[in-house]
Design a protein around this motif. Structure first.
Motif, PDB file in Angstrom:
ATOM      1  N   ILE A   1       1.113   3.371  -4.706  1.00 58.97           N
ATOM      2  CA  ILE A   1      -0.064   4.108  -5.161  1.00 58.97           C
ATOM      3  C   ILE A   1       0.275   5.098  -6.253  1.00 58.97           C
TER       4      ILE A   1
ATOM      5  N   TYR B   1      -0.303   9.187 -12.273  1.00 57.66           N
ATOM      6  CA  TYR B   1      -1.120   9.974 -11.354  1.00 57.66           C
ATOM      7  C   TYR B   1      -0.922  11.473 -11.555  1.00 57.66           C
TER       8      TYR B   1
ATOM      9  N   SER C   1      -6.365  12.948 -11.673  1.00 61.36           N
ATOM     10  CA  SER C   1      -5.664  11.751 -11.227  1.00 61.36           C
ATOM     11  C   SER C   1      -4.778  12.049 -10.009  1.00 61.36           C
TER      12      SER C   1
ATOM     13  N   LYS D   1      -7.015  11.872  -7.065  1.00 64.33           N
ATOM     14  CA  LYS D   1      -7.276  10.470  -6.714  1.00 64.33           C
ATOM     15  C   LYS D   1      -6.097   9.871  -5.952  1.00 64.33           C
ATOM     16  N   ALA D   2      -4.882  10.206  -6.352  1.00 61.80           N
ATOM     17  CA  ALA D   2      -3.702   9.723  -5.643  1.00 61.80           C
ATOM     18  C   ALA D   2      -3.698  10.245  -4.213  1.00 61.80           C
TER      19      ALA D   2
ATOM     20  N   GLU E   1      -6.297  11.120  -2.416  1.00 58.89           N
ATOM     21  CA  GLU E   1      -7.359  10.441  -1.673  1.00 58.89           C
ATOM     22  C   GLU E   1      -6.935   9.041  -1.240  1.00 58.89           C
ATOM     23  N   LYS E   2      -6.261   8.302  -2.125  1.00 58.74           N
ATOM     24  CA  LYS E   2      -5.793   6.964  -1.764  1.00 58.74           C
ATOM     25  C   LYS E   2      -4.737   7.043  -0.663  1.00 58.74           C
TER      26      LYS E   2
ATOM     27  N   GLU F   1      -6.423   7.684   2.661  1.00 60.72           N
ATOM     28  CA  GLU F   1      -7.090   6.480   3.167  1.00 60.72           C
ATOM     29  C   GLU F   1      -6.114   5.497   3.794  1.00 60.72           C
ATOM     30  N   GLU F   2      -4.919   5.405   3.234  1.00 61.17           N
ATOM     31  CA  GLU F   2      -3.972   4.371   3.629  1.00 61.17           C
ATOM     32  C   GLU F   2      -2.882   4.830   4.600  1.00 61.17           C
TER      33      GLU F   2
END
Length: 98
Positions: free
Chosen positions: A16, A21, A27, A30-31, A33-34, A37-38
């Motif tokens: 990711i 990032y 950015s 966003k990193a 947040e990903k 989630e994972e």
């Protein structure tokens, strides 16, 4: 966090996050947040200067909240990505120094 969870989180972090990032605060958010989630955030370690941390660990800091350890800067310092895209260097692994 078990070795299996750390290995899974490591592959996610490596998949990711790359240098792009960190070109802007947006950015980095966003990193984060990903990663959230994972990653199994229930396995986050409560942060203290005594906690043993290494790359790809997930932490729960009392002031900054959830964070992902990006790099072991030294045996007693880590770089952590927090929710607002902040990347902070924090002290850790002090229990072994007492």
């Amino acid at each position: 966090m078990t070795a299996a969870q750390r290995k899974q989180n490591k592959s996610l972090v490596e998949g990711i996050i790359d240098k792009t990032y960190f070109e802007s605060p947006e950015s980095a958010v966003k990193a984060f947040e990903k990663l959230r989630e994972e990653t199994d955030i229930n396995a986050a370690k409560p942060y203290s200067i005594d906690v043993e941390l290494t790359e790809n660990d997930t932490v729960n800091h009392p002031k900054f909240g959830l964070g992902f350890v990006l790099e072991l800067v030294s045996p007693t310092k880590v770089e952590i990505l927090f929710e607002e895209g902040n990347i902070l260097k924090l002290v850790c692994n002090q229990a072994s120094r007492k």
